[in-house]
Design an enzyme around this catalytic site. Structure first.
Site, mmCIF file in Angstrom:
data_model
loop_
_atom_site.group_PDB
_atom_site.id
_atom_site.type_symbol
_atom_site.label_atom_id
_atom_site.label_comp_id
_atom_site.label_asym_id
_atom_site.label_seq_id
_atom_site.Cartn_x
_atom_site.Cartn_y
_atom_site.Cartn_z
ATOM 1 N N ASP A 101 0.842 -1.179 0.000
ATOM 2 C CA ASP A 101 0.000 0.000 0.000
ATOM 3 C C ASP A 101 0.883 1.237 0.000
ATOM 4 O OD1 ASP A 101 -2.785 1.151 0.538
ATOM 5 O OD2 ASP A 101 -3.002 -0.954 1.119
ATOM 6 N N ASP A 202 -3.287 4.450 -2.275
ATOM 7 C CA ASP A 202 -4.409 4.891 -1.446
ATOM 8 C C ASP A 202 -4.915 6.280 -1.865
ATOM 9 O OD1 ASP A 202 -5.877 4.193 1.086
ATOM 10 O OD2 ASP A 202 -5.051 6.111 1.751
ATOM 11 N N GLU A 255 -6.491 3.480 -5.868
ATOM 12 C CA GLU A 255 -7.793 3.603 -5.224
ATOM 13 C C GLU A 255 -8.257 5.018 -5.503
ATOM 14 O OE1 GLU A 255 -10.105 3.402 -0.982
ATOM 15 O OE2 GLU A 255 -8.313 4.596 -1.262
ATOM 16 N N HIS A 324 -10.942 -4.193 2.662
ATOM 17 C CA HIS A 324 -10.952 -3.975 4.106
ATOM 18 C C HIS A 324 -11.850 -2.813 4.533
ATOM 19 C CE1 HIS A 324 -8.248 -1.160 2.331
ATOM 20 N NE2 HIS A 324 -8.227 -0.455 3.442
ATOM 21 N N ASP A 325 -12.477 -2.141 3.575
ATOM 22 C CA ASP A 325 -13.364 -1.013 3.909
ATOM 23 C C ASP A 325 -14.834 -1.348 3.695
ATOM 24 O OD1 ASP A 325 -11.212 0.715 4.426
ATOM 25 O OD2 ASP A 325 -11.142 1.446 2.357
#
Ligand code: ISL
Ligand code: CA
Length: 556
Positions: A101, A202, A255, A324-325
């Site tokens: 990430d 991210d 993302e 994970h969100d």
């Protein structure tokens, strides 16, 4: 797709690991890198080619590692740099690559840069975004992604604030400063030189803020127009590609919040040279109005419409149903009760048949469901706690607040991985950092490994099927006519047609054979399905699709 464009990251299957929740090797209740190493053979068996590792960097963990205090250090909870290097090596011997990430919209407020900045160091002050309040009020009216305002007073100052688009412990970096750009280039090189194969970037389209004026008032994210996919942001991504990324055999997946396909193509279209692919969110918004706290009933046709739009408009996609969100896909788009297994398999089949790189999130391959939290006291997610405060101040009734938190908390996806039915779920011998779902008693890896008809076994077979299929990996995409809650499409090359049909509901659905036939006089042969018996589909003109049935046909 031309042979030259058939890159390893396009036909690779990606598996996302949320390290805290994956596997705890030393009994402290927190997943760690040695734990991941111990599961590499499991991932290899599954058919995984690439691991996306959520942050393992040093961090005070206000947002579980998305608040980084040192980009070149491993958090002691996860292990050491030696462990990380061993993970890269051990993965490599199994032909698995690792992407990390990259979180560079903000750092932690405990990063040295920020500490120096608030101590008044001139150089580092220019690394962040500081502004004076106006007339006793905040510097502007922007709203944060976590549902609060986005300014925090600098300790020891009367009227100076710093910007944070996320939590107040995540100050935004100042991308107008060329020194910030250079720092990030160095960080990229540091990890690429260690053998990392790329980055999941991210919130990568909100780095560059055009100005700090008041925004047009909105229910959420007021101010977005000043920092959303700005030209300056495009420029940064182009330069990162040119200066660093293009020198390595690596890829990036961005993302990108709140983009439609046109904006997404501006970020990853082949003529743009910015990112290699992006995660769209439109299909994640199909059970909400605008922001996620306005939940609506899930309607398959909205999901199908969003998926179809991205399949149609993009050159290449990053396909995912979970991360994970987000809530667990079986609890959201499938059925986590009566049709648990069959709907998980349908979603697996769909994910692995779409055009693009497939991303599987840990636990999805065994059909893990949303968490079974009693109430907020069992949740850790910083977002849930912030949003709870906002809902309270807006006088939301308790029951509604409780319901919304359970539906939207990011902890739904973060409960520990269910390796076995034992106490601790095979995840830990200690006390897990987040409550383990009670259904680990019957939804777990150990049990599914022994069962040829399990969700896990289906994932394995479907991944292998995809890897053998030229059309599923590289073919073009076209939607086919079907009833509104049935998703039917074909993947095709010049000489081959593969037809995929998914009944996205728990009801039987009739589908006319004609609707899925693509050539005169061709015979559709069933090649793959999530039901054991095939009901002899080709014998009549009306295919009857059972609840959540998924079928792949090939034309002969
Ligand atoms: O999940 C969301 C809201 O619940 C999204 O708005 C999410 O905050 C957004 O997609 C950005 O997510 C990423 O950056 C955040 C971090 O908290 C998330 O975990 C990460 O995926 C800030 O770094
Ligand atoms: Ca541990």
């Amino acid at each position: 797709m031309s042979v030259k464009d058939r890159k390893w990251w396009r036909n690779g299957v990606v598996y996302q690991i949320y390290p805290r929740s994956f596997c705890d090797s030393n009994g402290d209740g927190i997943g760690d890198i040695p734990g991941i190493i111990s599961k590499l053979d499991y991932l290899k068996e599954l058919g995984v080619d690439i691991i996306w590792l959520s942050p393992v960097y040093a961090s005070p963990n206000c947002d579980n590692g998305y608040d980084i205090s040192d980009y070149r250090a491993i958090h002691p909870d996860f292990g050491t740099m030696d462990d990380m290097e061993m993970l890269i090596r051990e993965a490599k011997t199994r032909d698995i690559r690792i992407i990390m990430d990259l979180v560079v919209n903000h750092t932690s407020d405990e990063h040295q840069w920020f500490k120096k900045a608030v101590e008044g160091d001139h150089k580092y002050k220019n690394y962040y975004i500081f502004k004076e309040g106006k007339n006793g009020k905040l510097p502007n009216n922007w709203g944060s992604f976590f549902g609060s305002d986005c300014w925090e007073k600098v300790p020891g100052e009367d009227n100076l604030y710093y910007l944070h688009l996320f939590d107040k412990k995540q100050p935004d970096l100042n991308w107008h400063n060329p020194e910030v750009y250079d720092e990030v280039c160095d960080i990229l090189r540091f990890w690429l030189d260690k053998g990392i194969a790329g980055f999941r970037c991210d919130v990568i389209n909100v780095l560059y803020k055009n100005s700090l004026e008041d925004g047009k008032k909105k229910i959420a994210l007021t101010g977005l127009e000043y920092y959303h996919s700005t030209e300056g942001n495009h420029d940064i991504l182009r330069r990162l590609r040119e200066d660093v990324l293009s020198k390595y055999d690596c890829f990036t997946v961005g993302e990108t919040v709140l983009v439609d396909t046109k904006m997404a193509m501006d970020l990853c279209g082949s003529d743009r040279k910015e990112l290699d692919m992006v995660f769209g969110f439109e299909h994640m918004e199909c059970d909400q109005i605008g922001i996620k706290w306005f939940k609506t009933k899930y309607r398959p046709k909205r999901l199908i419409k969003a998926l179809d739009r991205w399949q149609h408009d993009m050159e290449w996609n990053a396909n995912y149903f979970e991360n994970h969100d987000q809530p667990r896909s079986v609890s959201r788009f499938g059925n986590d009760d009566e049709y648990h297994d069959i709907s998980c398999k349908m979603l697996a089949g769909l994910l692995l048949s779409l055009r693009g790189t497939p991303y599987i999130y840990e636990g999805q391959e065994i059909g893990m469901t949303n968490g079974d939290f009693k109430d907020l006291s069992e949740m850790q997610d910083v977002e849930s706690h912030t949003v709870d405060g906002t809902m309270k101040s807006l006088h939301f009734p308790d029951r509604l607040r409780d319901k919304l938190l359970k539906l939207t908390t990011r902890d739904n996806a973060r409960t520990p991985m269910q390796w076995s039915g034992d106490v601790g779920a095979g995840f830990t011998k200690g006390t897990p950092w987040l409550k383990i779902n009670a259904n680990h008693a019957y939804i777990n890896v150990e049990k599914q490994l022994k069962d040829d008809d399990s969700v896990l076994a289906f994932y394995k077979k479907m991944i292998a099927f995809r890897k053998d299929s030229e059309t599923l990996q590289w073919g073009e995409y076209e939607r086919l006519k079907s009833p509104e809650n049935v998703y039917a499409f074909r993947r095709y090359t010049d000489d081959k047609n593969t037809v995929v049909i998914c009944n996205m509901t728990a009801k039987k659905q009739p589908v006319w054979v004609q609707a899925v036939k693509t050539r005169e006089n061709s015979e559709l042969v069933l090649k793959f399905s999530n039901y054991l018996s095939d009901e002899d589909k080709a014998s009549s003109d009306l295919f009857s699709f059972r609840p959540f049935e998924f079928c792949v046909f090939e034309e002969e």
